[in-house]
Design an enzyme around this catalytic site. Sequence first.
Site, PDB file in Angstrom:
ATOM      1  N   SER A 134       0.852  -1.187   0.000  1.00 43.79           N
ATOM      2  CA  SER A 134       0.000   0.000   0.000  1.00 43.79           C
ATOM      3  C   SER A 134       0.888   1.237   0.000  1.00 43.79           C
ATOM      4  CB  SER A 134      -0.887  -0.036   1.247  1.00 43.79           C
ATOM      5  OG  SER A 134      -1.651   1.136   1.363  1.00 43.79           O
ATOM      6  N   LYS A 144      -1.124  -0.951  -4.421  1.00 44.48           N
ATOM      7  CA  LYS A 144      -2.330  -0.198  -4.037  1.00 44.48           C
ATOM      8  C   LYS A 144      -1.908   1.229  -3.760  1.00 44.48           C
ATOM      9  CE  LYS A 144      -4.684  -0.050   0.430  1.00 44.48           C
ATOM     10  NZ  LYS A 144      -5.432  -0.848   1.423  1.00 44.48           N
ATOM     11  N   LYS A 200      -3.140   5.118  -2.534  1.00 42.67           N
ATOM     12  CA  LYS A 200      -4.175   5.882  -1.847  1.00 42.67           C
ATOM     13  C   LYS A 200      -4.587   7.041  -2.734  1.00 42.67           C
ATOM     14  CE  LYS A 200      -4.227   3.744   2.181  1.00 42.67           C
ATOM     15  NZ  LYS A 200      -5.435   3.204   2.827  1.00 42.67           N
ATOM     16  N   ASP A 256      -7.267   2.951  -3.239  1.00 46.36           N
ATOM     17  CA  ASP A 256      -8.014   2.941  -1.971  1.00 46.36           C
ATOM     18  C   ASP A 256      -8.328   4.379  -1.576  1.00 46.36           C
ATOM     19  OD1 ASP A 256      -9.087   2.512   0.536  1.00 46.36           O
ATOM     20  OD2 ASP A 256      -7.284   1.639   1.432  1.00 46.36           O
ATOM     21  N   GLU A 260     -11.070   0.390  -3.652  1.00 46.43           N
ATOM     22  CA  GLU A 260     -11.379   0.061  -2.256  1.00 46.43           C
ATOM     23  C   GLU A 260     -12.079   1.225  -1.567  1.00 46.43           C
ATOM     24  OE1 GLU A 260      -7.871  -1.257  -0.198  1.00 46.43           O
ATOM     25  OE2 GLU A 260      -8.839  -1.288   1.761  1.00 46.43           O
ATOM     26  N   ASP A 269     -13.750  -2.204   2.724  1.00 44.93           N
ATOM     27  CA  ASP A 269     -12.842  -2.302   3.860  1.00 44.93           C
ATOM     28  C   ASP A 269     -13.622  -1.803   5.087  1.00 44.93           C
ATOM     29  OD1 ASP A 269     -10.901  -1.821   5.824  1.00 44.93           O
ATOM     30  OD2 ASP A 269      -9.534  -0.685   4.559  1.00 44.93           O
ATOM     31  N   LYS A 276      -9.699  -7.561   7.327  1.00 47.62           N
ATOM     32  CA  LYS A 276      -8.690  -7.194   8.321  1.00 47.62           C
ATOM     33  C   LYS A 276      -9.081  -7.868   9.625  1.00 47.62           C
ATOM     34  CE  LYS A 276      -7.358  -2.681   6.430  1.00 47.62           C
ATOM     35  NZ  LYS A 276      -7.544  -1.226   6.549  1.00 47.62           N
ATOM     36  N   GLY A 286      -4.047  -4.426   5.729  1.00 49.37           N
ATOM     37  CA  GLY A 286      -3.091  -4.179   6.808  1.00 49.37           C
ATOM     38  C   GLY A 286      -3.443  -2.933   7.591  1.00 49.37           C
TER      39      GLY A 286
HETATM   40  O1  LIG Z   1       0.520  -1.515   4.753  1.00 47.03           O
HETATM   41  C1  LIG Z   1      -0.483  -1.610   5.460  1.00 47.03           C
HETATM   42  O2  LIG Z   1      -0.465  -2.145   6.582  1.00 47.03           O
HETATM   43  C2  LIG Z   1      -1.791  -1.099   4.930  1.00 47.03           C
HETATM   44  C3  LIG Z   1      -1.860   0.374   4.858  1.00 47.03           C
HETATM   45  C4  LIG Z   1      -3.276   0.853   4.636  1.00 47.03           C
HETATM   46  O3  LIG Z   1      -3.679   0.909   3.504  1.00 47.03           O
HETATM   47  C5  LIG Z   1      -4.065   1.262   5.796  1.00 47.03           C
HETATM   48  C6  LIG Z   1      -3.369   1.585   6.935  1.00 47.03           C
HETATM   49  C7  LIG Z   1      -4.014   2.047   8.065  1.00 47.03           C
HETATM   50  C8  LIG Z   1      -5.376   2.183   8.056  1.00 47.03           C
HETATM   51  C9  LIG Z   1      -6.107   1.833   6.930  1.00 47.03           C
HETATM   52  C10 LIG Z   1      -5.471   1.351   5.803  1.00 47.03           C
HETATM   53  C11 LIG Z   1      -6.360   0.892   4.681  1.00 47.03           C
HETATM   54  O4  LIG Z   1      -6.228  -0.189   4.132  1.00 47.03           O
HETATM   55  O5  LIG Z   1      -7.324   1.579   4.398  1.00 47.03           O
HETATM   56 MG   LIG Z   2      -8.496   0.448   3.027  1.00 47.06          MG
END
Ligand SMILES: O=C(O)CCC(=O)c1ccccc1C(=O)O
Ligand SMILES: [Mg+2]
Length: 375
Positions: free
Chosen positions: A135, A161, A163, A189, A214, A239, A263, A291
Amino acid sequence: MKIEKVEIKRLHLPLKEAFEASIGQQTKRDFLLVSVHSEGAVGYGESVAMPTPFYNEETTETVLYMLETFLIPKLLSGTIESPEDVARLFSPIRRNQMAKSALESAVWDLHAKQKGISLARALGGTRQEIEVGVSVGIEKSVDAVVAKVEGFVADGYKKIKVKIKPGFDIALIEGLRKRFGDSLPLMADANSAYSLDQLDLIKELDDYNLIMIEQPLAHDDIVDHARLQHQMKTPICLDESIHTFEDARRAIELGSCKIINIKVGRVGGLTEAKKIHDLCLAHDVPVWCGGMFESGVGRAHNIAITSLPNFTIPGDTATSSRYWERDIVTPAVEFAKPGILAVPDGPGIGYEINWDVVKALQVMEKSYSQTNVTI
Ligand SMILES: O=C(O)CCC(=O)c1ccccc1C(=O)O
Ligand SMILES: [Mg+2]
């Protein structure tokens, strides 16, 4: 199985570099390492709540409060035959999934260790290796994200992925497609940064061959997502909206998504994660493991659950070195081959705690046993 003692250590673990999403910026983990003790064996879990309630309503402090006030007393005074009973024990307490998960996942580790099998096997996992994605946060420019992605592609990550947020979306995806071509396994995402008022903009994302989008819409929505999914060919992945098996059942029934990000913390633990996995398998809805910047302990739980058969999409279970100078587990989580993690076959989570690192990061510790708690 009688749990005799629970310990909580609060740790501050700095991220190597700040990570930005539409919900804000993160520079470190502030989290709880939980251990459960029974007959000489110890199981480990971690709380994945953030210090701020911007992803979900829980925070490190609320998790600590719920653990101390309700969940630990329940676990110490109740009897459980198997880890599945922990969810039953906690069921009168509404929500607070991340608090429940910290304890429940530790009991799963303990259970697997007592049986002398890996956590993956205890959960019914079938894979020896899992594919891993990464991510990537929001940067100051498209070029800066492109540069980050270049590094991760070179490392061998199987899914990228990125953001997105309003104002940093279409141009970013276009820039990535221009640089890496159409074959890069790419997804976006939004962390709930859009609403159906921006339908035309969201629909533009349909032109970029994304594996999925996402959580584009509200964190508590499954109705608008259904409306959106019915107008888009790109799969929507939920999510934030999915906290329970029932949430997943309703979302699938409504057609709110075609993919679910599981998750462990968000759904209250490994038992619920497995139930959602099984439901999705029965409905041909692929899943992947998201994650929350887990330390090696939560990461190990994520790796174990990802060994189940319907985790067919690479998860956000990157290596320790993507996040930390030093992880709290040993060995650190590292690729067996580029983009591939081996599922540990040692007892429980299959990683040892590096107590020197824990001691260096620890800001608080507490111990709870049957003699000093009442419900
Ligand atoms: O590398 C990771 O652990 C995922 C990072 C990530 O996208 C995320 C991290 C913290 C809170 C929400 C998200 C998410 O998936 O939306
Ligand atoms: Mg997410």
